[in-house]
Design an enzyme around this catalytic site. Structure first.
Site, PDB file in Angstrom:
ATOM      1  CB  VAL A 113       9.991   1.970   6.035  1.00  0.00           C
ATOM      2  CG1 VAL A 113       9.660   0.617   6.616  1.00  0.00           C
ATOM      3  CG2 VAL A 113      11.198   1.897   5.135  1.00  0.00           C
ATOM      4  CD  GLU A 114      12.727   6.690   3.351  1.00  0.00           C
ATOM      5  OE1 GLU A 114      12.187   7.817   3.373  1.00  0.00           O
ATOM      6  OE2 GLU A 114      13.804   6.454   3.913  1.00  0.00           O
ATOM      7  N   GLY A 115       7.478   5.757   2.180  1.00  0.00           N
ATOM      8  CA  GLY A 115       6.360   6.427   1.545  1.00  0.00           C
ATOM      9  C   GLY A 115       6.853   7.224   0.350  1.00  0.00           C
TER      10      GLY A 115
END
Length: 161
Positions: free
Chosen positions: A27-29
């Site tokens: 979800v953050e990368g």
């Protein structure tokens, strides 16, 4: 027998922390250099905002993975302490750890989500809380952030799986 139970509990906790870190990575990368996130906050790696991490010109994925695992472990332990013996599935914990990682511990503790979890609530009643946390402050106003809407939908699905 007690040693086996302790080893099983430690393995389960480690697996939940690993699942949370893997979820957050998605979800953050990852960004090796600092950038401004949707709220304008300086960020690096997997969404790190600490001065220690931001002080690095470049961050390797290996360094970021170690730091993320450490942070997820801390959040997981605090969560277990806060819930006072109530258990979460690994997927519920991954979703909640991701949420706390994003909004911060103090904000989570004041949330309805935290209250519901402490009351032993699970399922749709808790999952509905994720969608309330999709706003960033820009120019002094709260606005819906598309990225947070996507993240909260993923957290909600993970929690309900």
């Amino acid at each position: 027998m007690i040693a086996i139970l302790a080893a099983c509990a430690a393995f389960t906790a480690q697996a939940a922390t690993h699942k949370a870190a893997a979820f957050i990575k998605v979800v953050e990368g990852f960004k090796a250099t600092a950038y401004s996130d949707a709220a304008g906050k300086r960020t690096i790696g997997y969404g790190f905002t600490s001065k220690a991490m931001l002080g690095k010109r470049r961050l390797t994925e290996a360094e970021a993975s170690v730091e993320l695992a450490r942070i997820c472990g801390e959040i997981s332990e605090r969560l277990k302490s806060e819930l006072k013996g109530q258990t979460l599935t690994a997927r519920e914990e991954a979703a909640i750890v991701s949420f706390i990682y994003n909004v911060g511990w103090a904000t989570f503790k004041r949330s309805t989500m935290c209250r519901l979890l402490k009351e032993g609530k699970r399922g749709a009643v808790v999952a509905a809380e994720f969608s309330k946390w999709v706003y960033v402050t820009k120019g002094g106003r709260k606005v819906v952030c598309k990225g947070l809407k996507r993240r909260r939908a993923k957290e909600r699905r993970e929690f309900m799986a």
